[in-house]
Design a protein around this motif. Structure first.
Motif, PDB file in Angstrom:
ATOM      1  N   SER A  61       1.082  -1.139  -0.164  1.00  0.00           N
ATOM      2  CA  SER A  61      -0.033   0.127   0.403  1.00  0.00           C
ATOM      3  C   SER A  61       1.169   1.621  -0.305  1.00  0.00           C
ATOM      4  O   SER A  61       0.334   2.691  -0.443  1.00  0.00           O
ATOM      5  N   LEU A  62       2.533   0.817  -0.184  1.00  0.00           N
ATOM      6  CA  LEU A  62       3.141   2.265   0.218  1.00  0.00           C
ATOM      7  C   LEU A  62       3.005   2.989  -0.909  1.00  0.00           C
ATOM      8  O   LEU A  62       3.689   1.807  -2.355  1.00  0.00           O
ATOM      9  N   VAL A  63       3.555   3.902  -1.200  1.00  0.00           N
ATOM     10  CA  VAL A  63       3.121   4.848  -2.648  1.00  0.00           C
ATOM     11  C   VAL A  63       5.397   5.378  -2.361  1.00  0.00           C
ATOM     12  O   VAL A  63       4.859   5.943  -1.893  1.00  0.00           O
ATOM     13  N   ASP A  64       5.765   4.758  -3.848  1.00  0.00           N
ATOM     14  CA  ASP A  64       6.743   6.000  -3.777  1.00  0.00           C
ATOM     15  C   ASP A  64       6.802   7.376  -4.029  1.00  0.00           C
ATOM     16  O   ASP A  64       5.932   8.430  -4.540  1.00  0.00           O
ATOM     17  N   PHE A  65       7.901   7.943  -3.102  1.00  0.00           N
ATOM     18  CA  PHE A  65       7.705   9.426  -2.789  1.00  0.00           C
ATOM     19  C   PHE A  65       7.563  10.045  -4.679  1.00  0.00           C
ATOM     20  O   PHE A  65       6.880  11.505  -4.754  1.00  0.00           O
ATOM     21  N   ASP A  66       8.502   9.987  -5.581  1.00  0.00           N
ATOM     22  CA  ASP A  66       8.486  10.086  -7.092  1.00  0.00           C
ATOM     23  C   ASP A  66       7.216   9.990  -7.121  1.00  0.00           C
ATOM     24  O   ASP A  66       6.819  11.014  -8.260  1.00  0.00           O
ATOM     25  N   GLU A  67       6.841   8.900  -7.347  1.00  0.00           N
ATOM     26  CA  GLU A  67       5.947   8.742  -8.570  1.00  0.00           C
ATOM     27  C   GLU A  67       4.557   9.304  -7.983  1.00  0.00           C
ATOM     28  O   GLU A  67       3.946  10.171  -8.649  1.00  0.00           O
ATOM     29  N   MET A  68       4.192   9.359  -5.992  1.00  0.00           N
ATOM     30  CA  MET A  68       3.044  10.424  -5.908  1.00  0.00           C
ATOM     31  C   MET A  68       3.173  11.748  -6.293  1.00  0.00           C
ATOM     32  O   MET A  68       1.847  12.692  -6.315  1.00  0.00           O
ATOM     33  N   MET A  69       4.484  12.477  -6.400  1.00  0.00           N
ATOM     34  CA  MET A  69       4.674  13.605  -7.057  1.00  0.00           C
ATOM     35  C   MET A  69       4.140  13.577  -8.043  1.00  0.00           C
ATOM     36  O   MET A  69       3.711  15.060  -8.357  1.00  0.00           O
ATOM     37  N   HIS A  70       4.446  12.695  -9.078  1.00  0.00           N
ATOM     38  CA  HIS A  70       4.469  13.378 -10.112  1.00  0.00           C
ATOM     39  C   HIS A  70       2.984  13.179 -10.516  1.00  0.00           C
ATOM     40  O   HIS A  70       2.353  13.815 -11.417  1.00  0.00           O
ATOM     41  N   SER A  71       2.117  12.267  -9.117  1.00  0.00           N
ATOM     42  CA  SER A  71       0.802  12.077 -10.255  1.00  0.00           C
ATOM     43  C   SER A  71       0.166  13.413  -9.655  1.00  0.00           C
ATOM     44  O   SER A  71      -1.074  13.964 -10.368  1.00  0.00           O
ATOM     45  N   LEU A  72       0.379  13.990  -8.586  1.00  0.00           N
ATOM     46  CA  LEU A  72       0.083  14.989  -8.260  1.00  0.00           C
ATOM     47  C   LEU A  72      -0.055  15.850  -8.893  1.00  0.00           C
ATOM     48  O   LEU A  72      -0.945  17.096  -8.899  1.00  0.00           O
ATOM     49  N   GLN A  74       0.723  15.674 -12.272  1.00  0.00           N
ATOM     50  CA  GLN A  74      -0.323  15.597 -13.465  1.00  0.00           C
ATOM     51  C   GLN A  74      -1.184  16.460 -13.221  1.00  0.00           C
ATOM     52  O   GLN A  74      -2.003  16.597 -13.486  1.00  0.00           O
ATOM     53  N   GLU A  75      -1.767  15.373 -12.012  1.00  0.00           N
ATOM     54  CA  GLU A  75      -3.700  16.110 -11.876  1.00  0.00           C
ATOM     55  C   GLU A  75      -3.537  17.363 -11.714  1.00  0.00           C
ATOM     56  O   GLU A  75      -4.300  18.930 -12.306  1.00  0.00           O
ATOM     57  N   LEU A  76      -2.612  18.214 -10.875  1.00  0.00           N
ATOM     58  CA  LEU A  76      -2.567  19.793 -11.232  1.00  0.00           C
ATOM     59  C   LEU A  76      -2.766  20.885 -12.297  1.00  0.00           C
ATOM     60  O   LEU A  76      -3.229  21.156 -12.993  1.00  0.00           O
ATOM     61  N   ASP A  77      -1.377  19.703 -13.729  1.00  0.00           N
ATOM     62  CA  ASP A  77      -1.613  20.111 -15.096  1.00  0.00           C
ATOM     63  C   ASP A  77      -3.362  19.931 -15.284  1.00  0.00           C
ATOM     64  O   ASP A  77      -3.568  20.420 -16.561  1.00  0.00           O
ATOM     65  N   ASP A  78      -3.936  18.749 -14.806  1.00  0.00           N
ATOM     66  CA  ASP A  78      -4.933  18.700 -15.653  1.00  0.00           C
ATOM     67  C   ASP A  78      -6.174  19.250 -15.229  1.00  0.00           C
ATOM     68  O   ASP A  78      -7.060  19.696 -16.386  1.00  0.00           O
ATOM     69  N   GLU A  79      -6.251  19.861 -13.963  1.00  0.00           N
ATOM     70  CA  GLU A  79      -7.458  20.934 -13.400  1.00  0.00           C
ATOM     71  C   GLU A  79      -7.049  22.075 -14.718  1.00  0.00           C
ATOM     72  O   GLU A  79      -7.465  23.122 -14.498  1.00  0.00           O
ATOM     73  N   ARG A  80      -5.339  22.566 -14.469  1.00  0.00           N
ATOM     74  CA  ARG A  80      -5.437  23.827 -15.876  1.00  0.00           C
ATOM     75  C   ARG A  80      -5.802  24.466 -16.535  1.00  0.00           C
ATOM     76  O   ARG A  80      -6.325  23.221 -17.605  1.00  0.00           O
TER      77      ARG A  80
END
Length: 80
Positions: A61-72, A74-80
């Protein structure tokens, strides 16, 4: 041998004291400990223990920090 200096707050530590400390203990390793007077609430300790147990039981269930940051990002970019 341990030597302890006690102050009621950091405001009591003067430049003169620091200079004397530096000259007296010149070349000698020293350790400074700050004792804080707050307590960690029991509910918070319990929550940490629950999370530790969850991680132990479900390491996938743990998420790699770099993967999580990339995902976040990407979400911010998609909202713009």
């Amino acid at each position: 041998m341990d030597t302890t200096f006690r102050f009621s707050s950091a405001q009591e530590i003067t430049e003169e004291f620091i200079e004397k400390l530096k000259s007296f203990y010149s070349g000698v390793p020293i350790s400074i400990t700050v004792q804080e007077d707050f307590q960690i609430p029991e509910w918070q300790k319990e929550q940490v223990l629950k999370r530790q147990q969850h991680i132990k039981n479900h390491p996938q269930s743990l998420v790699d920090f770099d993967e999580m940051m990339h995902s976040l990002e990407q979400e911010l970019d998609d909202e713009r």
